[in-house]
Design an enzyme around this catalytic site. Structure first.
Site, PDB file in Angstrom:
ATOM      1  N   LYS A 199       0.986  -1.328   0.044  1.00  0.00           N
ATOM      2  CA  LYS A 199       0.076  -0.059   0.011  1.00  0.00           C
ATOM      3  C   LYS A 199       0.927   1.156  -0.090  1.00  0.00           C
ATOM      4  CE  LYS A 199      -2.007   2.604   3.081  1.00  0.00           C
ATOM      5  NZ  LYS A 199      -1.655   3.984   2.183  1.00  0.00           N
ATOM      6  N   GLY A 252       7.226   4.339   8.095  1.00  0.00           N
ATOM      7  CA  GLY A 252       6.232   5.544   8.308  1.00  0.00           C
ATOM      8  C   GLY A 252       6.784   6.347   9.802  1.00  0.00           C
ATOM      9  N   CYS A 308      13.592  10.609   7.054  1.00  0.00           N
ATOM     10  CA  CYS A 308      13.518  10.036   8.262  1.00  0.00           C
ATOM     11  C   CYS A 308      14.811  10.434   9.093  1.00  0.00           C
ATOM     12  CB  CYS A 308      13.018   8.892   8.262  1.00  0.00           C
ATOM     13  SG  CYS A 308      14.173   7.673   7.211  1.00  0.00           S
TER      14      CYS A 308
HETATM   15  P1  NAP Z   1       2.718   7.948   8.518  1.00  0.00           P
HETATM   16  O1  NAP Z   1       1.600   8.868   8.698  1.00  0.00           O
HETATM   17  O2  NAP Z   1       2.910   7.182   9.687  1.00  0.00           O
HETATM   18  O3  NAP Z   1       2.169   7.006   7.260  1.00  0.00           O
HETATM   19  C1  NAP Z   1       2.810   6.011   6.792  1.00  0.00           C
HETATM   20  C2  NAP Z   1       1.982   5.042   5.870  1.00  0.00           C
HETATM   21  O4  NAP Z   1       1.031   4.430   6.997  1.00  0.00           O
HETATM   22  C3  NAP Z   1       0.973   5.525   4.887  1.00  0.00           C
HETATM   23  O5  NAP Z   1       0.743   4.794   3.683  1.00  0.00           O
HETATM   24  C4  NAP Z   1      -0.297   5.640   5.426  1.00  0.00           C
HETATM   25  O6  NAP Z   1      -1.485   5.785   5.045  1.00  0.00           O
HETATM   26  C5  NAP Z   1      -0.055   4.289   6.592  1.00  0.00           C
HETATM   27  N1  NAP Z   1      -0.951   4.521   7.580  1.00  0.00           N
HETATM   28  C6  NAP Z   1      -1.403   5.403   8.212  1.00  0.00           C
HETATM   29  N2  NAP Z   1      -2.432   4.895   9.475  1.00  0.00           N
HETATM   30  C7  NAP Z   1      -2.304   3.502   9.350  1.00  0.00           C
HETATM   31  C8  NAP Z   1      -2.817   2.618  10.021  1.00  0.00           C
HETATM   32  N3  NAP Z   1      -3.787   2.920  11.122  1.00  0.00           N
HETATM   33  N4  NAP Z   1      -2.790   1.357   9.654  1.00  0.00           N
HETATM   34  C9  NAP Z   1      -1.927   0.955   8.711  1.00  0.00           C
HETATM   35  N5  NAP Z   1      -1.274   1.877   7.871  1.00  0.00           N
HETATM   36  C10 NAP Z   1      -1.473   3.083   8.184  1.00  0.00           C
HETATM   37  O7  NAP Z   1       3.707   8.417   7.949  1.00  0.00           O
HETATM   38  P2  NAP Z   1       4.007   9.591   6.570  1.00  0.00           P
HETATM   39  O8  NAP Z   1       3.506  10.968   7.328  1.00  0.00           O
HETATM   40  O9  NAP Z   1       3.471   9.207   5.603  1.00  0.00           O
HETATM   41  O10 NAP Z   1       5.679   9.657   6.457  1.00  0.00           O
HETATM   42  C11 NAP Z   1       6.571  10.280   7.360  1.00  0.00           C
HETATM   43  C12 NAP Z   1       7.171   9.490   8.502  1.00  0.00           C
HETATM   44  O11 NAP Z   1       7.906   8.142   8.022  1.00  0.00           O
HETATM   45  C13 NAP Z   1       8.050  10.187   9.417  1.00  0.00           C
HETATM   46  O12 NAP Z   1       7.833   9.786  10.545  1.00  0.00           O
HETATM   47  C14 NAP Z   1       9.402   9.628   9.065  1.00  0.00           C
HETATM   48  O13 NAP Z   1      10.360   9.841   9.700  1.00  0.00           O
HETATM   49  C15 NAP Z   1       8.979   8.039   8.779  1.00  0.00           C
HETATM   50  N6  NAP Z   1       9.871   7.520   7.745  1.00  0.00           N
HETATM   51  C16 NAP Z   1      10.924   6.487   8.179  1.00  0.00           C
HETATM   52  C17 NAP Z   1      11.768   5.964   7.255  1.00  0.00           C
HETATM   53  C18 NAP Z   1      12.635   4.887   7.854  1.00  0.00           C
HETATM   54  O14 NAP Z   1      13.217   4.155   7.010  1.00  0.00           O
HETATM   55  N7  NAP Z   1      12.958   4.846   9.043  1.00  0.00           N
HETATM   56  C19 NAP Z   1      11.809   6.363   5.870  1.00  0.00           C
HETATM   57  C20 NAP Z   1      10.914   7.275   5.503  1.00  0.00           C
HETATM   58  C21 NAP Z   1       9.919   7.701   6.363  1.00  0.00           C
HETATM   59  P3  NAP Z   1      -1.849   7.214   4.535  1.00  0.00           P
HETATM   60  O15 NAP Z   1      -1.496   7.134   3.048  1.00  0.00           O
HETATM   61  O16 NAP Z   1      -3.599   7.356   4.723  1.00  0.00           O
HETATM   62  O17 NAP Z   1      -1.234   8.215   5.247  1.00  0.00           O
END
Ligand code: NAP
Ligand code: MG
Length: 501
Positions: A199, A252, A308
């Site tokens: 997804k 995420g 991130c």
């Molecule tokens: P997010 O809000 O956590 O969303 C990530 C993904 O999870 C999206 O596809 C989101 O869908 C989905 N999601 C949201 N709620 C969910 C639920 N209850 N159950 C299952 N899936 C769910 O993060 P973001 O704002 O997209 O990305 C930014 C974050 O990612 C930052 O905190 C960043 O540090 C982190 N990140 C970490 C890495 C790493 O490798 N450590 C790499 C890149 C980013 P939607 O499309 O509806 O939002």
């Protein structure tokens, strides 16, 4: 809408791809959602609609998981020779390379980022990673075990281990590096022999869907890769609780990661989590500032700080503070701001209105808590989600901007006096994803690196990721690795076999 002038200059394949609503990939077929619903994906440089995308929900996830399950249990994928699996993966990488300019344009349109950087970094590393992982199927193997069995001294045994794919994987990715995250997830799933339901983030579904087209052309059996665009709280949540899903691989936010770990616990799924960060960049007193200052600027401003492992907490010795702040401000003020489809623009829009509001809220909070606004701090333009590269000076550990992940082009600069305290200061966070130290002294490297609680420590560089280098977090930045050989670990089960002669 995306402006006509912008569209005119795009490759005809990119124009074709966004000229009609995009469907989802289930069992090798492109289909509309069961509900018939779609959502708009937006161009962050204008706020306009690029194209409608099928909105997946529980029913679509059910169909996709059934397809992935069947492909895993009965399809040709698990029984395919490792060399045949490798060939499919190399074919996918070749197709990505042939279409790299289209992927870069779609990425720039959908996410907002610089198209030339997308081509050189996001898309190229994604291709390299699929190739890197394509080298693994012929090299995944268990061990022969030197068994003793003290309570059966007269018997002879042969013990060995088999490495087997974990099964059907649900992969949920964010919007900051949509192609790269898609490749990180698909590459390791395919190399290990798993099947997947992926997804993409609702903000940036287009490149994953384009890669889906390439997957179909590359000759993977139906059902091995399924791609369901949709929202996290519906499609994503359905994946995390599905009984037929063996593993969830999530990248995420830490906040959503916690929800997913709890949701996946009921069915005891294998889970890997790549989460948020608040990574320190540490300038040591002996650092070469000609390298450290531009390095610290790029550590935070690359990809609008939507990284991130961005160097979002910058530690500077008191003695160098004024010089570093001045150099950093000069670098920030020199960055050209504008839409990513123009490769001269080095600061591009944030991905969405929500992200824009969030980052502006943090800048206001920093100002209210007494940080100096050394550079930036304002919106740029009257449409799109542009924020100037922002430097918050004289921040301290108690400020919200220092404690929480901002995920935008905002660096918090903190002064320090004593090098002996620096590891403690750097570790003063719930996160542990990355860290950089800037020094010419090898004894600093030897002393400080082991004290830093983070999954990657860079020396005289930051944000350098490589297909061969495991990447992942300590502490609340998650567990499990992407990239490198270690990425395979959480996609493989180990089966012990014991034969008595
Ligand atoms: P997010 O809000 O956590 O969303 C990530 C993904 O999870 C999206 O596809 C989101 O869908 C989905 N999601 C949201 N709620 C969910 C639920 N209850 N159950 C299952 N899936 C769910 O993060 P973001 O704002 O997209 O990305 C930014 C974050 O990612 C930052 O905190 C960043 O540090 C982190 N990140 C970490 C890495 C790493 O490798 N450590 C790499 C890149 C980013 P939607 O499309 O509806 O939002
Ligand atoms: Mg978009």
């Amino acid at each position: 809408m995306t402006t006509a002038a912008q569209l005119e200059n795009l490759h005809h394949k990119t124009q074709d791809f966004i000229s009609s609503p995009r469907k989802m990939l289930v069992n090798g077929q492109w289909t509309t959602s069961a509900s018939g619903k779609t959502f708009d994906t937006l161009d962050p440089s204008t706020g306009g609609v690029i194209v409608q995308v099928a909105e997946g929900d529980k029913e679509d996830i059910d169909r996709a998981v059934s397809a992935a399950r069947a492909a895993f249990e009965d399809g040709p994928w698990p029984s395919m020779n490792p060399t045949a699996r490798e060939r499919c993966m190399h074919k996918l990488a070749d197709l990505m390379e042939e279409n790299a300019d289209i992927l870069a344009e779609l990425e720039a349109l959908d996410n907002g980022k610089n198209v030339a950087i997308a081509r050189a970094v996001d898309i190229q590393v994604a291709i390299d990673y699929i190739r890197y992982m394509a080298g693994w199927p012929t090299k995944i193997m268990g061990n022969i075990l030197p068994l003793s069995v003290p309570y059966a001294p007269d018997a002879k045994f042969l013990g060995y281990t088999l490495k087997e794919p974990v099964g059907v994987v649900g992969q949920i990715i964010p919007w900051n590096f949509p192609t790269l995250m898609c490749a990180w997830k698909l590459g390791v799933a395919l190399a290990s022999g798993c099947t997947t339901v992926l997804k993409p983030a609702e903000e940036t579904p287009l490149t994953a869907l384009y890669i889906g087209e390439l997957v179909c052309q590359a000759g993977f059996p139906d059902g091995v890769v399924n791609i369901i665009p949709g929202y996290g709280h519906t499609a994503g949540a359905a994946l995390t609780t599905h009984k037929q899903v063996d593993k969830i691989a999530f990248t995420g936010s830490t906040e959503v990661g916690k929800i997913i770990v709890k949701a996946a616990a009921d069915t005891m799924k294998n889970v890997s989590m790549e989460l948020g960060g608040k990574s320190p960049a540490i300038i040591l007193p002996d650092a070469d500032l000609d390298i450290a200052i531009p390095g610290a600027a790029s550590a935070i401003f690359f990809n609008q700080g939507q990284v991130c492992c961005a160097g979002s907490r910058l530690f500077v010795p008191d003695s160098l503070y004024d010089q570093v702040i001045e150099g950093l401000a000069e670098a920030a003020n020199a960055m050209k701001i504008g839409p990513g489809l123009n490769p001269d623009n080095m600061v591009n829009p944030l991905v969405s209105q929500i992200q824009y509001d969030r980052v502006m809220g943090y800048i206001d909070s920093g100002r209210a808590e007494g940080a100096d606004i050394v550079a930036g701090g304002k919106r740029r333009g009257d449409k799109g989600y542009f924020i100037e590269p922002t430097i918050l000076g004289n921040t301290n550990r108690d400020m919200k901007v220092v404690r929480e992940e901002i995920f935008g082009p905002v660096v918090c600069v903190q002064r320090y006096n004593d090098v002996d305290d620096i590891a403690k200061l750097a570790n003063d966070t719930i996160y542990g994803l990355g860290a950089s130290i800037w020094t010419k002294d090898v004894s600093n490297i030897i002393n400080i690196v082991p004290k830093i609680r983070a999954g990657t420590v860079w020396v005289n560089c930051h944000n350098i990721l490589d297909v061969a280098m495991p990447f992942g977090g300590y502490k609340q930045s998650g567990f499990g690795k992407d990239m490198g050989k270690e990425a395979l670990d959480s996609y493989l089960e180990t089966k012990s076999v014991c034969i008595m002669a």
